[in-house]
Design a protein around this motif. Structure first.
Motif, PDB file in Angstrom:
ATOM      1  N   MET A   1      96.952  43.851  57.118  1.00 28.49           N
ATOM      2  CA  MET A   1      96.542  45.217  56.851  1.00 28.49           C
ATOM      3  C   MET A   1      95.036  45.325  56.869  1.00 28.49           C
ATOM      4  SD  MET A   1      99.120  46.320  53.780  1.00 28.49           S
ATOM      5  CE  MET A   1      98.316  47.938  53.708  1.00 28.49           C
ATOM      6  N   ARG A   2      94.536  46.417  57.465  1.00 31.36           N
ATOM      7  CA  ARG A   2      93.106  46.642  57.468  1.00 31.36           C
ATOM      8  C   ARG A   2      92.641  47.045  56.076  1.00 31.36           C
ATOM      9  NH1 ARG A   2      90.383  47.418  62.211  1.00 31.36           N
ATOM     10  NH2 ARG A   2      88.592  47.256  60.811  1.00 31.36           N
ATOM     11  N   LEU A   3      91.425  46.681  55.760  1.00 30.30           N
ATOM     12  CA  LEU A   3      90.846  47.052  54.473  1.00 30.30           C
ATOM     13  C   LEU A   3      90.438  48.518  54.502  1.00 30.30           C
ATOM     14  CD1 LEU A   3      88.679  43.863  53.953  1.00 30.30           C
ATOM     15  CD2 LEU A   3      90.656  44.530  52.585  1.00 30.30           C
ATOM     16  N   PRO A   4      90.308  49.138  53.331  1.00 32.61           N
ATOM     17  CA  PRO A   4      89.877  50.539  53.296  1.00 32.61           C
ATOM     18  C   PRO A   4      88.513  50.723  53.957  1.00 32.61           C
ATOM     19  CG  PRO A   4      90.706  49.844  51.150  1.00 32.61           C
ATOM     20  CD  PRO A   4      90.610  48.609  51.987  1.00 32.61           C
ATOM     21  N   ILE A   5      88.335  51.862  54.598  1.00 33.17           N
ATOM     22  CA  ILE A   5      87.060  52.204  55.218  1.00 33.17           C
ATOM     23  C   ILE A   5      86.348  53.192  54.308  1.00 33.17           C
ATOM     24  CG2 ILE A   5      85.944  53.271  57.199  1.00 33.17           C
ATOM     25  CD1 ILE A   5      88.305  52.338  58.894  1.00 33.17           C
ATOM     26  N   PHE A   6      85.132  52.843  53.883  1.00 34.39           N
ATOM     27  CA  PHE A   6      84.352  53.690  52.989  1.00 34.39           C
ATOM     28  C   PHE A   6      83.107  54.195  53.714  1.00 34.39           C
ATOM     29  CE2 PHE A   6      86.503  50.638  50.181  1.00 34.39           C
ATOM     30  CZ  PHE A   6      87.124  51.488  49.284  1.00 34.39           C
ATOM     31  N   SER A   7      82.663  55.382  53.364  1.00 33.76           N
ATOM     32  CA  SER A   7      81.364  55.848  53.844  1.00 33.76           C
ATOM     33  C   SER A   7      80.266  55.105  53.096  1.00 33.76           C
ATOM     34  CB  SER A   7      81.225  57.358  53.634  1.00 33.76           C
ATOM     35  OG  SER A   7      81.356  57.674  52.255  1.00 33.76           O
ATOM     36  N   THR A   8      79.071  55.102  53.654  1.00 34.90           N
ATOM     37  CA  THR A   8      77.964  54.393  53.007  1.00 34.90           C
ATOM     38  C   THR A   8      77.645  55.044  51.672  1.00 34.90           C
ATOM     39  OG1 THR A   8      77.023  53.759  55.129  1.00 34.90           O
ATOM     40  CG2 THR A   8      75.571  53.664  53.219  1.00 34.90           C
ATOM     41  N   PRO A   9      77.733  54.300  50.578  1.00 36.22           N
ATOM     42  CA  PRO A   9      77.494  54.892  49.251  1.00 36.22           C
ATOM     43  C   PRO A   9      76.002  55.060  48.977  1.00 36.22           C
ATOM     44  CG  PRO A   9      77.973  52.559  49.035  1.00 36.22           C
ATOM     45  CD  PRO A   9      78.085  52.878  50.495  1.00 36.22           C
ATOM     46  N   ARG A  10      75.552  56.277  48.848  1.00 35.60           N
ATOM     47  CA  ARG A  10      74.136  56.522  48.582  1.00 35.60           C
ATOM     48  C   ARG A  10      73.902  56.674  47.066  1.00 35.60           C
ATOM     49  NH1 ARG A  10      71.852  56.959  53.430  1.00 35.60           N
ATOM     50  NH2 ARG A  10      73.196  57.533  55.167  1.00 35.60           N
ATOM     51  N   ILE A  11      74.551  55.778  46.338  1.00 31.27           N
ATOM     52  CA  ILE A  11      74.420  55.728  44.891  1.00 31.27           C
ATOM     53  C   ILE A  11      74.253  54.263  44.486  1.00 31.27           C
ATOM     54  CG2 ILE A  11      75.700  57.849  44.474  1.00 31.27           C
ATOM     55  CD1 ILE A  11      78.174  56.225  43.968  1.00 31.27           C
ATOM     56  N   ALA A  12      74.214  54.011  43.207  1.00 30.25           N
ATOM     57  CA  ALA A  12      73.913  52.671  42.722  1.00 30.25           C
ATOM     58  C   ALA A  12      75.158  51.793  42.643  1.00 30.25           C
ATOM     59  CB  ALA A  12      73.257  52.744  41.348  1.00 30.25           C
ATOM     60  N   GLY A  13      74.958  50.510  42.920  1.00 24.06           N
ATOM     61  CA  GLY A  13      75.977  49.499  42.748  1.00 24.06           C
ATOM     62  C   GLY A  13      75.400  48.320  41.987  1.00 24.06           C
ATOM     63  N   VAL A  14      76.218  47.304  41.781  1.00 24.11           N
ATOM     64  CA  VAL A  14      75.770  46.121  41.050  1.00 24.11           C
ATOM     65  C   VAL A  14      76.290  44.873  41.751  1.00 24.11           C
ATOM     66  CG1 VAL A  14      75.776  47.357  38.843  1.00 24.11           C
ATOM     67  CG2 VAL A  14      77.775  46.003  39.514  1.00 24.11           C
ATOM     68  N   GLY A  15      75.657  43.743  41.428  1.00 28.25           N
ATOM     69  CA  GLY A  15      76.155  42.473  41.901  1.00 28.25           C
ATOM     70  C   GLY A  15      77.446  42.117  41.182  1.00 28.25           C
ATOM     71  N   PHE A  16      78.492  41.764  41.938  1.00 28.00           N
ATOM     72  CA  PHE A  16      79.773  41.443  41.324  1.00 28.00           C
ATOM     73  C   PHE A  16      79.752  40.039  40.734  1.00 28.00           C
ATOM     74  CE2 PHE A  16      84.025  39.453  41.851  1.00 28.00           C
ATOM     75  CZ  PHE A  16      84.630  40.101  40.798  1.00 28.00           C
ATOM     76  N   LYS A  17      80.153  39.939  39.464  1.00 27.13           N
ATOM     77  CA  LYS A  17      80.293  38.661  38.776  1.00 27.13           C
ATOM     78  C   LYS A  17      81.720  38.564  38.237  1.00 27.13           C
ATOM     79  CE  LYS A  17      75.952  37.928  39.462  1.00 27.13           C
ATOM     80  NZ  LYS A  17      75.552  37.021  40.573  1.00 27.13           N
ATOM     81  N   PRO A  18      82.386  37.439  38.477  1.00 32.45           N
ATOM     82  CA  PRO A  18      83.777  37.301  38.003  1.00 32.45           C
ATOM     83  C   PRO A  18      83.933  37.547  36.507  1.00 32.45           C
ATOM     84  CG  PRO A  18      83.221  35.519  39.511  1.00 32.45           C
ATOM     85  CD  PRO A  18      81.946  36.264  39.242  1.00 32.45           C
ATOM     86  N   GLU A  19      82.883  37.265  35.734  1.00 31.03           N
ATOM     87  CA  GLU A  19      82.947  37.483  34.288  1.00 31.03           C
ATOM     88  C   GLU A  19      83.202  38.943  33.937  1.00 31.03           C
ATOM     89  OE1 GLU A  19      80.146  33.971  34.958  1.00 31.03           O
ATOM     90  OE2 GLU A  19      80.693  35.830  35.955  1.00 31.03           O
TER      91      GLU A  19
END
Length: 293
Positions: A1-19
């Protein structure tokens, strides 16, 4: 299955940490996107992939490389590049980025991102390496400006001119790390606003923000270290606002890699970035306006 397609987010994100995984799953629409270090996901399976696959179903993911050593004198590690290609194909990230730095020599691997001299020889080598990476991945990458602590005598170009020429020769984009700008400007005693004015902002696809540590050099002057272990400094927030005012809205990442805080603390840093971004938003950015309200 193809992964979801998202538009470029022009908002803030964070570095993903498993914790933070459990808290993220319980927090619908937690942030705009997540970014991961490519090298943490170059194995074939296991818990790292299980958590990232779950995140990728709900959020755009950006991939940030830290070990390709684009600035190294020797050739790129073909095995490393092949693993990066496989990882990128698996997760279909919105952006792939790397550092303007080197971290390998022959069979030695260093835990630091080391500076390159800004001269013609380095320019040709870095451009060739970026071409090789982009050809292998079948896509353009973003190149991040470094934080620097020494000036190299063999440099004959300004950093901004060097980076601009790299973009012209390779067609890559740029990742503007605002914290790195402030660190280098403080360490080398020039105005960070001057650097931003000379930087090719029109080629920037993403922004990074992070915290830094303050020490002293042998002369008792401030020496800033790119620590990624605390909140973003007020001066960096101010520079970020100036950059957004000039460039417009961009995906903005909060980097926090050491001494990890609680999820609520990290998310609050992203919300601060969204508040600044919202000042330059329009009705065309309803999600950002909603988050900042």
């Amino acid at each position: 299955m193809r992964l979801p397609i998202f538009s470029t987010p022009r908002i803030a994100g964070v570095g993903f940490k498993p914790e933070h995984f459990d808290a993220i799953v319980r927090d619908p629409n937690a942030v705009g996107f997540f970014e991961v270090h490519a090298e943490n996901y170059m194995g074939r399976g296991g818990a790292p992939h299980a958590t990232l696959e779950r995140i990728r179903q709900d959020y755009p993911v950006f991939v940030h490389g830290v070990g390709l050593s684009i600035g190294s004198v020797g050739p790129l590690d073909k095995d490393h590049l092949a693993r990066l290609k496989s990882m990128v194909a698996r997760y279909e990230p919105q952006f792939v980025s790397e550092h303007l730095a080197w971290s390998t020599h022959d069979n030695s691997y260093y835990n630091d991102l080391l500076p390159v001299p800004y001269n013609t020889d380095t320019l040709v080598r870095v451009a060739s390496h970026i071409d090789e990476v982009q050809d292998a991945l079948g896509r353009s990458i973003l190149l991040e400006n470094p934080s620097t602590y020494v000036m190299l005598e063999s440099s004959t170009m300004r950093e901004t001119d060097f980076i601009g020429e790299i973009v012209r020769r390779t067609g890559c984009g740029l990742l503007l790390d605002i914290n790195n700008v402030f660190i280098s400007a403080t360490n080398h005693r020039y105005a960070p606003e001057t650097y931003l004015a000379e930087f090719p902002l029109d080629k920037v696809g993403e922004i990074h923000l992070a915290g830094h540590a303050t020490e002293e050099d042998d002369e008792g002057c401030p020496l800033l270290i790119d620590a990624h272990d605390r909140p973003v400094a007020s001066q960096v927030w101010a520079l970020f606002e100036k950059a957004i005012a000039s460039r417009g809205l961009l995906p903005t990442l909060i980097e926090w890699d050491n001494d990890l805080p609680a999820w609520s603390v990290l998310k609050s840093e992203a919300e601060k970035a969204n508040m600044i971004l919202s000042r330059f938003a329009s009705p065309a950015h309803p999600e950002l306006l909603r988050r900042a309200s």
